[in-house]
Design an enzyme around this catalytic site. Structure first.
Site: not given
Length: 238
Positions: A29, A97, A113, A121, A140
């Site tokens: 990151f 992730v 995480h 949603c 969604c």
């Protein structure tokens, strides 16, 4: 030494961070490489940024998913999965992730995480486990709201069930094996203290020093893949 520690201290729980994923070619990151140079992570990776501009956020996450499409588990992921298969690792807690632990074969995985391959949603709670077919702007299927990436963003709390299980595992571990994390991000950074306070031991494999090095039984400042693969090999030959 690491193999002996794992054998002698059961149950063993593994905690992994970005240093495991970088060995599969996934930028950290904080790295100044690739797509990270084109986006402000505190905008595209924050819940406020998502609410302000979901299109911008999904443009960024679409690029991250493109990077992950070619990524494969490295020797560290494979070694951890093999130790679990042999009954020497109870569970894996990860800050990553990318789902590479799953691809390597890890079964009991706590993703504190979240997972980048999923989406949720915020309006009705519907969850999609594979967001790729819904790009570039996932909506969604139930209420047509724009879905949020299934990762924990800046400004959000960690999933309570995941962090509670991680805490319980850390407290009950005879050995917490920390791999590829600088232990700077809370509340995950507090898990080693939980193990130590409940009588467990700590082993750390990380290229850089951490705040827990002086309290660990073993510290190895080297690449995770080399160290863990050698650990598995030594177990196989002894």
């Amino acid at each position: 030494m690491l193999a002996e520690l794992i054998r002698a201290n059961q149950p063993c729980v593994v905690l992994t961070g970005a240093g495991v994923s970088t060995e599969s070619g996934i930028p950290d990151f904080r790295s100044a490489e690739g797509i990270w140079t084109r986006y402000d992570p505190y905008v595209v990776a924050s819940i406020d940024g998502f609410r302000d501009s979901p299109e911008r956020v999904w443009e960024f996450y679409g690029l991250r998913l493109d990077v992950l499409r070619e990524a494969r588990p490295n020797p560290a992921h494979l070694a951890i999965a093999e130790l679990e298969r042999r009954g020497l690792v109870q569970a894996v807690i990860t800050q990553n992730v990318d789902r590479l632990h799953v691809a390597a074969g890890s079964r009991d995985l706590i993703e504190v995480h979240g997972s980048i391959g999923s989406a949720v949603c915020l309006s009705c709670g519907h969850r999609e486990e594979d967001v790729r077919p819904l790009l570039p702007l996932p909506r969604c299927a139930h209420c047509d709201a724009v879905l949020k990436p299934g990762v924990v963003m800046f400004g959000e709390l960690l999933p309570a069930d995941a962090i509670d299980r991680a805490q319980a595992l850390a407290e009950s571990a005879a050995l917490l094996l920390v791999v590829g994390t600088s232990l700077e991000v809370w509340p995950v950074a507090g898990l080693p203290a939980a193990t130590l306070e409940h009588g467990g031991r700590l082993a750390i494999v990380n290229r850089e020093p951490t705040q827990y090095d002086r309290r660990a039984e073993l510290v190895v400042h080297d690449t995770a893949g080399e160290v863990l693969a050698a650990c598995v090999r030594s177990m196989s030959s002894s």
